[in-house]
Design an enzyme around this catalytic site. Structure first.
Site, PDB file in Angstrom:
ATOM      1  N   LYS A 193       0.749  -1.261   0.045  1.00 25.41           N
ATOM      2  CA  LYS A 193      -0.123   0.006  -0.062  1.00 25.41           C
ATOM      3  C   LYS A 193       1.048   1.317  -0.123  1.00 25.41           C
ATOM      4  CE  LYS A 193      -4.588  -1.504   1.478  1.00 25.41           C
ATOM      5  NZ  LYS A 193      -4.291  -2.665   1.918  1.00 25.41           N
TER       6      LYS A 193
ATOM      7  N   GLU B 227      -9.961   7.180   3.479  1.00 24.02           N
ATOM      8  CA  GLU B 227     -10.756   6.199   4.326  1.00 24.02           C
ATOM      9  C   GLU B 227      -9.841   4.984   4.709  1.00 24.02           C
ATOM     10  OE1 GLU B 227     -10.673   6.393   1.279  1.00 24.02           O
ATOM     11  OE2 GLU B 227     -10.155   4.211   0.669  1.00 24.02           O
TER      12      GLU B 227
ATOM     13  N   SER C 151       1.988  -9.588  -1.061  1.00 25.39           N
ATOM     14  CA  SER C 151       1.263  -8.456  -1.053  1.00 25.39           C
ATOM     15  C   SER C 151       1.767  -7.651   0.458  1.00 25.39           C
ATOM     16  CB  SER C 151      -0.185  -8.195  -1.329  1.00 25.39           C
ATOM     17  OG  SER C 151      -0.710  -9.021  -0.356  1.00 25.39           O
TER      18      SER C 151
HETATM   19  C1  LIG Z   1      -5.042  -4.114   1.384  1.00 22.69           C
HETATM   20  C2  LIG Z   1      -4.306  -5.410   1.064  1.00 22.69           C
HETATM   21  C3  LIG Z   1      -4.820  -6.014  -0.064  1.00 22.69           C
HETATM   22  C4  LIG Z   1      -5.966  -5.888  -0.747  1.00 22.69           C
HETATM   23  O1  LIG Z   1      -6.190  -4.917  -1.573  1.00 22.69           O
HETATM   24  P1  LIG Z   1      -5.629  -4.607  -2.888  1.00 22.69           P
HETATM   25  O2  LIG Z   1      -6.069  -3.230  -3.464  1.00 22.69           O
HETATM   26  O3  LIG Z   1      -6.783  -5.454  -3.917  1.00 22.69           O
HETATM   27  O4  LIG Z   1      -4.593  -5.051  -3.307  1.00 22.69           O
HETATM   28  C5  LIG Z   1      -4.080  -7.325  -0.200  1.00 22.69           C
HETATM   29  N1  LIG Z   1      -2.922  -7.364   0.769  1.00 22.69           N
HETATM   30  C6  LIG Z   1      -2.418  -6.547   1.788  1.00 22.69           C
HETATM   31  C7  LIG Z   1      -1.271  -7.139   2.487  1.00 22.69           C
HETATM   32  C8  LIG Z   1      -3.205  -5.555   2.045  1.00 22.69           C
HETATM   33  O5  LIG Z   1      -2.921  -4.785   3.045  1.00 22.69           O
END
Ligand SMILES: *Cc1c(COP(=O)(O)O)cnc(C)c1O
Length: 410
Positions: free
Chosen positions: A100, A122, A390
């Site tokens: 993020k 938000e 992610s």
């Molecule tokens: C917020 C988040 C997601 C999901 O959000 P996307 O916008 O679909 O990527 C996935 N993995 C992590 C670690 C997150 O914090």
């Protein structure tokens, strides 16, 4: 941004001039903000081509975020499972522990270039709020994060982090006091403060130009991963690229490096939660219908009255009843295929990766790992799968251990 984003035919073709991705996207929003959204799209386009902006972005990514994050071959896990080799792009090693921050740093720098002194957003579980508060501190901007009252209580440690980072946390206490109410409250604040403030949305969602801006700043993940993967595999691309999908920011990030490579299959993984029953999952593309959410046309999980459904997943970052417009288009085109993974399978993958590799994944990312494990067993050992890891799972460890009785087969 690497040289690759100058040559991507796909990225230059979408969105169109109206901010649409085929049947999806656009601006489904009251007229008051339209001029501001147009100005934002223009500012973003100018900034992308400005050497000074690119230099500053590169500097923040390198020295503040710690990019490039590595691509890593999961040799132990791949050997244990048998079948294809699994690789991960380590966004868990990005500063603050998830992808993020990539678009938050981008929004913050864009705000500086537009002469704004404040960021508004938000947050649901607080992950986006923390990433934005972090970027705001680095670029010396004010930060105002709106959060539903229910989430405010649940996400206490993230609220504390936002406070420590100097952000103002605004509690939205109406309706269900959750992400939707936080989002409405934040957009209202943006509508009244847009002269001084920039809205920094949490995913590749919302009215144009937000999905495009988030994708462009997240594309660094895919561009890095592509070059790194080629370098470590004798110039060969992965056969499959896998990412979990809520709004679609980490998925669009890694897919951006491979959209023009027809031989690379792209997979989006949605949360099947507790079951396929309405209200017990958040598998939008599997069970949703065309509609509108957060100011754009997209696929939405809807109840019998056409209102956004209640959604559930063990991964709080995947709890969202819609999906960004570009992901919806790629789904309809057949360019990205979608599979739903339930809570149990994600928890299993969370433990498998932790124990085999010494990497504790975020529960969101564990959905993608689970699917990669499933896919690997069906493929020849010469095949390669790249997963966008992610985020890191430190935030989830207490929850998983405290609820260990809930998961079957642990
Ligand atoms: C917020 C988040 C997601 C999901 O959000 P996307 O916008 O679909 O990527 C996935 N993995 C992590 C670690 C997150 O914090």
């Amino acid at each position: 941004m690497s040289s690759h984003d100058n040559v991507s035919a796909y990225l230059n073709a979408y969105p169109d001039a109206e901010g649409s991705y085929g049947a999806y996207g656009g601006v489904d929003y009251p007229d008051e903000l339209r001029p501001e959204l147009l100005a934002l799209a223009e500012a973003h386009k100018r900034a992308r081509n400005m050497p000074e902006f690119r230099r500053e972005l590169h500097r923040a990514r390198t020295y503040f975020q710690g990019r490039a994050t590595p691509v890593h071959h999961l040799a132990n896990l791949s050997a244990k499972i048998g079948g294809a080799a699994i690789f991960v792009k380590r966004e868990d090693l990005n500063h603050t522990g998830a992808h993020k921050l990539n678009h938050c740093v981008g929004f913050a720098l864009l705000a500086r270039h537009m002469g704004k002194r404040k960021l508004i957003a938000e947050t649901g579980a607080g992950q986006h709020g923390v990433a934005l508060a972090t970027a705001a501190a680095y670029f010396d901007l004010e930060c105002e994060v709106h959060i539903g009252e229910v989430d405010f209580v649940k996400a206490r440690s993230n609220v504390n982090r936002m406070n420590v980072l100097g952000a103002k946390v605004v509690v939205a206490a109406h309706g269900q006091s959750a992400l939707k109410e936080a989002s409405d409250s934040a957009f209202e604040a943006y509508a009244t403060q847009h002269k001084d403030a920039l809205y920094a949305i949490g995913s590749a969602i919302g009215p144009h130009p937000f999905p495009m801006i988030v994708r462009d700043f997240q594309a660094v993940v895919g561009h890095e991963a592509r070059e790194q993967f080629l370098a470590m595999n004798d110039g060969t691309l992965p056969d499959h690229v896998v990412a979990c999908v809520a709004g679609g920011s980490n998925a669009m990030g890694i897919f951006s490096g491979f959209l023009d490579d027809d031989n690379v299959s792209l997979h989006g993984i949605e949360p099947l939660g507790r079951s396929a029953k309405p209200g017990e999952h958040a598998a939008t593309l599997t069970f949703g219908k065309p509609g509108a959410l957060h100011g754009a046309r997209c696929i939405v999980l809807q109840d019998s009255e056409g209102k956004p459904s209640r959604v559930t997943s063990v991964a709080s970052g995947l709890v969202y009843p819609g999906v960004g417009p570009e992901i919806c288009m790629l789904h309809d085109m057949g360019r990205v295929s979608f599979t739903a993974v339930d809570d149990n399978e994600a928890i299993k993958a969370f433990y498998r990766l932790s124990r085999a590799e010494g990497i504790i994944p975020a529960l969101e990312s564990a959905h993608a790992i689970a699917y990669a494990m499933r896919l690997a067993t069906s493929l020849d050992p010469s095949r390669r799968i790249l997963v966008n890891l992610s985020g890191r799972g430190d935030k989830d460890v207490d929850f998983v251990v405290d609820n260990s009785g809930k998961w079957s087969g642990m």
